[in-house]
Enzyme design. Structure first.
Site, PDB file in Angstrom:
ATOM      1  CE  LYS A  51      -3.969  -2.392   2.168  1.00  0.00           C
ATOM      2  NZ  LYS A  51      -4.624  -2.461   3.529  1.00  0.00           N
ATOM      3  CD  GLN A  95      -3.569  -4.226   6.401  1.00  0.00           C
ATOM      4  OE1 GLN A  95      -3.861  -3.142   5.977  1.00  0.00           O
ATOM      5  NE2 GLN A  95      -3.965  -5.338   5.997  1.00  0.00           N
ATOM      6  CG  ASP A 118      -9.882   0.038   5.307  1.00  0.00           C
ATOM      7  OD1 ASP A 118      -9.579  -0.497   4.383  1.00  0.00           O
ATOM      8  OD2 ASP A 118      -9.074   0.028   6.447  1.00  0.00           O
TER       9      ASP A 118
HETATM   10  N1  GUN Z   1      -6.892  -6.654   6.333  1.00  0.00           N
HETATM   11  C1  GUN Z   1      -7.309  -7.493   5.343  1.00  0.00           C
HETATM   12  N2  GUN Z   1      -7.835  -6.515   4.374  1.00  0.00           N
HETATM   13  C2  GUN Z   1      -7.875  -5.538   5.033  1.00  0.00           C
HETATM   14  C3  GUN Z   1      -8.401  -3.915   4.370  1.00  0.00           C
HETATM   15  O1  GUN Z   1      -8.992  -4.223   3.335  1.00  0.00           O
HETATM   16  N3  GUN Z   1      -8.503  -3.273   5.190  1.00  0.00           N
HETATM   17  C4  GUN Z   1      -7.708  -3.271   6.312  1.00  0.00           C
HETATM   18  N4  GUN Z   1      -7.566  -1.976   6.996  1.00  0.00           N
HETATM   19  N5  GUN Z   1      -7.372  -4.241   6.754  1.00  0.00           N
HETATM   20  C5  GUN Z   1      -7.374  -5.480   5.954  1.00  0.00           C
END
Ligand code: GUN
Length: 280
Positions: A51, A95, A118
């Site tokens: 990311k 995350q 998100d």
């Molecule tokens: N962990 C796995 N997928 C995601 C996601 O799309 N966002 C976040 N914040 N954590 C994750």
């Protein structure tokens, strides 16, 4: 047809990059994305690194804040409050999964909904469920984009979604409902799963069970979106038995190279949208 998520994501990232350059010329400002990473969960570390890399490539100012696995909920909440009040931060992402001492609900609720890239906060979940505009979770948004590359008008199609998670299954169902699909949400307690899948014009698999969906589970000419990321030996495979299913269907996403790259591109898009909403 194999849906090339890697290529579609590249196109989207290029558009985002161009738009950021153009806004920077006019305002001398760029979007900022704050990512909070807690603990040593290896997949999370890989996702966050990716990311960060992709953010930088499109001109988003990425800031990763790392905490050890035993950090207190209070400390993380304090940081989120600081980020909520920081004008240079357009988007905040924590995350998941979180360690046991930190309540996911409390963390998600503390993020300013206008910075919730998100789309997990109750306001954004509610907006999506009500059919209003808001921030849409990244993976579901990416899935819909890929489906619409194949079929522009989804009205009246029967979509079967395997999985009912807040991250994937539920928001994917909401998005497809908004497109006037008829929706079946199946999950671990669903009876006659194979028969339900066979009725799908669009099948989205998001359960995290390697190769669950077999050739005799899918309808001829259907669209298959595989959200699964499962480790099988040293290989990553999806929830769909790709090799046996691919020649029976109209279109299918591979794993890797399908939904995954779109998730990150949609995160960048959500960050850009949050940034633009704040430019006044
Ligand atoms: N962990 C796995 N997928 C995601 C996601 O799309 N966002 C976040 N914040 N954590 C994750």
């Amino acid at each position: 047809m194999i849906i090339d998520g890697k290529k579609e994501a590249e196109v989207l990232r290029e558009e985002i990059k161009k738009e950021i350059i153009s806004i920077k010329k006019k305002t001398n400002r760029v979007p900022g994305l704050a990512v909070i990473l807690i603990g040593d969960h290896i997949p999370s570390q890989i996702y966050v690194k990716n990311k960060e890399k992709c953010s930088k490539e499109v001109g988003i100012n990425s800031n990763v804040i790392k905490y050890s696995h035993d950090v207190s909920e209070e400390e993380v909440l304090k940081k989120i409050k600081e980020l909520n009040n920081d004008n240079s931060v357009s988007g905040i992402l924590v995350q998941l999964p979180l360690p046991d001492q930190i309540r996911q609900e409390s963390i998600i609720n503390s993020i300013d909904p206008s910075k919730d890239v998100d789309g997990f906060s109750p306001i954004n979940v509610g907006n999506l469920a009500s059919g209003y505009n808001g921030i849409v979770p990244c993976t579901p948004k990416g899935c819909l984009m890929l489906i619409k590359k194949i079929e522009k008008n989804l009205s009246g199609k029967h979509a079967v979604i395997l999985g009912r998670s807040n991250l994937n299954g539920k928001p994917i169902a909401q998005l497809l409902l908004k497109e006037n699909c008829t929706i079946t949400i199946a999950h671990s307690k669903t009876e006659n799963l194979k028969e339900k899948c066979l009725k799908a014009d669009i099948l989205v698999a998001a359960v995290g069970v390697a190769n669950l969906v077999k050739k005799d589970w899918v309808k001829d000419g259907s669209i298959i979106i595989d959200v699964g990321i499962n480790k099988q030996g040293d290989k990553i495979v999806g929830d769909v038995s790709f090799e046996e299913v691919k020649d029976k269907v109209k279109a299918i996403t591979p794993v890797p190279g399908g939904v995954g790259p779109m998730t990150i591109a949609c995160l960048l898009k959500n960050t850009l949208e949050c940034f633009k909403d704040r430019l006044t």
